[in-house]
Design a protein around this motif. Sequence first.
Motif, PDB file in Angstrom:
ATOM      1  N   LYS A 136      -2.536   3.412   4.114  1.00 54.68           N
ATOM      2  CA  LYS A 136      -2.407   2.284   5.048  1.00 54.68           C
ATOM      3  C   LYS A 136      -3.356   2.471   6.229  1.00 54.68           C
ATOM      4  N   ASP A 153       1.794   4.664   1.650  1.00 55.54           N
ATOM      5  CA  ASP A 153       1.758   5.038   3.068  1.00 55.54           C
ATOM      6  C   ASP A 153       0.508   5.859   3.399  1.00 55.54           C
ATOM      7  N   TYR A 192       0.833  -1.202   0.000  1.00 57.25           N
ATOM      8  CA  TYR A 192       0.000   0.000   0.000  1.00 57.25           C
ATOM      9  C   TYR A 192       0.865   1.248   0.000  1.00 57.25           C
TER      10      TYR A 192
END
Length: 124
Positions: free
Chosen positions: A64, A61, A59
Amino acid sequence: QVQLVESGGGLVQPGGSLRLSCAASGSIVSSYAMGWYRQAPGKQRQLVARITSVGSINYADSVKGRFTISRDNAKNTVYLEMNSLKLEDTAIYYCNVEGLITRATVGLPPRNYWGQGTQVTVSS
């Protein structure tokens, strides 16, 4: 002929949720990875989330803990569950398939494909 059909975009308020789907069709034998990218106005297209055929996930950041990617290999479909949406999530979201092989291309180098994009707008 390979087609990627995306659905699920739309307008949502901050904190809301959306679910994107991308179905690949065209006598598909296999694909290495499926994922979602997004492009906001004036910015470059960037990875949001990606999942391989064996379930390895990565993912961005910035998403997330809020977004969840999943795929159904039998249906050649990838999903993106987006929760706690923020204004900065507004973008066109593009489906991407990496390393795709169809019945017609067995033995040839795998190819990558993009969907047409679906708009996600987060606004109050």
